[in-house]
Structure formats: C-alpha cells, structure tokens
Design an enzyme around this catalytic site. Structure first.
Site, PDB file in Angstrom:
ATOM      1  N   HIS A  33      43.189  60.592 -73.534  1.00  0.00           N
ATOM      2  CA  HIS A  33      41.628  60.268 -73.532  1.00  0.00           C
ATOM      3  C   HIS A  33      41.146  61.520 -74.717  1.00  0.00           C
ATOM      4  CE1 HIS A  33      41.070  57.931 -70.269  1.00  0.00           C
ATOM      5  NE2 HIS A  33      40.689  59.014 -69.018  1.00  0.00           N
ATOM      6  N   ASN A  86      36.226  61.074 -64.894  1.00  0.00           N
ATOM      7  CA  ASN A  86      35.938  60.560 -63.476  1.00  0.00           C
ATOM      8  C   ASN A  86      34.800  60.790 -63.371  1.00  0.00           C
ATOM      9  OD1 ASN A  86      36.810  62.767 -62.726  1.00  0.00           O
ATOM     10  ND2 ASN A  86      37.915  61.794 -60.693  1.00  0.00           N
ATOM     11  N   ASP A 111      38.385  55.289 -75.458  1.00  0.00           N
ATOM     12  CA  ASP A 111      40.031  55.351 -75.476  1.00  0.00           C
ATOM     13  C   ASP A 111      40.094  53.837 -74.775  1.00  0.00           C
ATOM     14  OD1 ASP A 111      39.750  56.330 -73.308  1.00  0.00           O
ATOM     15  OD2 ASP A 111      42.200  56.151 -72.948  1.00  0.00           O
ATOM     16  N   ASN A 132      38.620  55.022 -65.851  1.00  0.00           N
ATOM     17  CA  ASN A 132      37.503  55.950 -64.849  1.00  0.00           C
ATOM     18  C   ASN A 132      36.043  56.773 -65.388  1.00  0.00           C
ATOM     19  OD1 ASN A 132      39.480  55.671 -63.063  1.00  0.00           O
ATOM     20  ND2 ASN A 132      40.678  57.377 -63.287  1.00  0.00           N
TER      21      ASN A 132
END
Length: 205
Positions: A33, A86, A111, A132
C-alpha cells in the site's frame, strides 16, 4: 486532460502536484500500500530535495523541478500525506489550494490490485476501484486528476485485500522492486514533461 501533450505544453509557470499515497510510520514503510511513498521518495531524491512538513496541511513536501534542465523542465511539488490512507483527501486538497494547482495537474501515484505486479497504467479520472486513498481524494475535489497506477496483483487464495495491501512485498517481488519504482518515477516525469499520451504509449504495460 484528454490530450496530455497539449496539457503539458500549456503548463505555464504553475506547479504540478505529485502525490504518493501510503500510510505514515516505519511499520508500514515496506507495505504494498506504500508504493506511492516509494515513488515519491525517489522523485524527491532526483530533485535533490528533502521532505519537510508543510504548513497547509498534514503532509510532507519537496519543491523543485523535473525534466531536463532548461525551459522544458516543470515546477513540481512532491507530497506524501501524513494522514492515514483513507484520510488522504484533506491533506491533498489543502496542498492543491495552497499551490493553486488545477485538478488536471494533480498526479496521484498509488497501488492497484487489478494490475499484475510491476505493471503500470496511466489514466485520468475514473472510479476508485475500492482504493480508500483515491476515494478520499475524489470526495475532496472530484475525479479529474491523473493517476499513475502501480500494479500489485490480487491477494493469493482467500487472503483478505486489507491484509494483502498491508503486507510487505514478497522476497521475489523485492528483487525487482527498485527497478519497478524507478520505472514508475520515469512515468511520472514523462507525464509531466511530455504529456499523458506519450506517457501512456511508453509506460502503459
């Protein structure tokens, strides 16, 4: 930004804003991530800059130029939001407002699950595909920004997506990771200097 070449050519004196997405903290540094952070770090290194906290929001930034020295180079702000993934939209929107960057000159590196590991796709707009960070940014100022999508592939077996993206790249992946991150940084530079169409034809796998 349908014609990337003309958009880049008419970039004027205003900066581009390149945002690498990730989660802050050393425990996340090697996660799939966080590949956006990895690309941002390399771009900052190329510019000879060091990330510093920015007063406009929870982000670290480096300011400089990308591209060959001279009139073809572009002013660029490289940013890493220091919120969690997020909540990326708030810091990115604050930087966009501070530097007065039009949405078509915002580039987000992230990603992408639906692309094989190491493959790249460049695009403008579109959905967030459950990401997110993208969801938060799009909620903040709409979907019309550029994306440099770094493929990480799908999780194996029945592994949950959340677990997969928050794990480090595998040993096999790490053997190629420096090369793939370098190529993604090249793609960002090409997008900014030569336009979307040239970058897509060169780097879209």
């Amino acid at each position: 930004m349908t014609d990337g070449s003309s958009s880049a050519g008419n970039a004027g004196t205003g900066p581009w804003l390149v945002v690498g997405l990730g989660n802050p903290g050393t425990e996340y540094a090697g996660n799939r991530h966080n590949v956006g952070f990895m690309v941002a770090d390399l771009l900052a290194e190329r510019m000879g800059g060091t990330f510093k906290a920015h007063k406009a929001g929870r982000a670290q930034v480096v300011e400089g130029r990308l591209g060959a020295p001279g009139p073809a180079s572009r002013r660029v702000v490289i940013a890493k939001p220091m919120s969690f993934m997020n909540l990326s939209g708030g810091p990115v929107a604050a930087l966009r407002d501070f530097y007065k960057v039009p949405v078509e000159r915002v580039v987000v590196v992230h990603d992408e699950l639906d692309i094989d590991y190491g493959q790249l796709r460049l695009k403008v707009g579109g959905g967030d595909n459950g990401h997110n960070g993208l969801k938060s940014i799009t909620k903040s100022f709409g979907p019309g920004y550029c994306r440099v999508r770094f493929g990480i592939g799908r999780p194996p077996g029945r592994m949950q997506v959340a677990d997969f993206v928050l794990k480090d790249f595998s040993a096999a992946e790490r053997k190629e990771l420096a090369y793939e991150v370098d190529r993604a940084a090249d793609a960002v530079e090409c997008l900014i200097v030569d336009g979307l169409e040239r970058a897509q034809s060169t780097y879209n796998s």
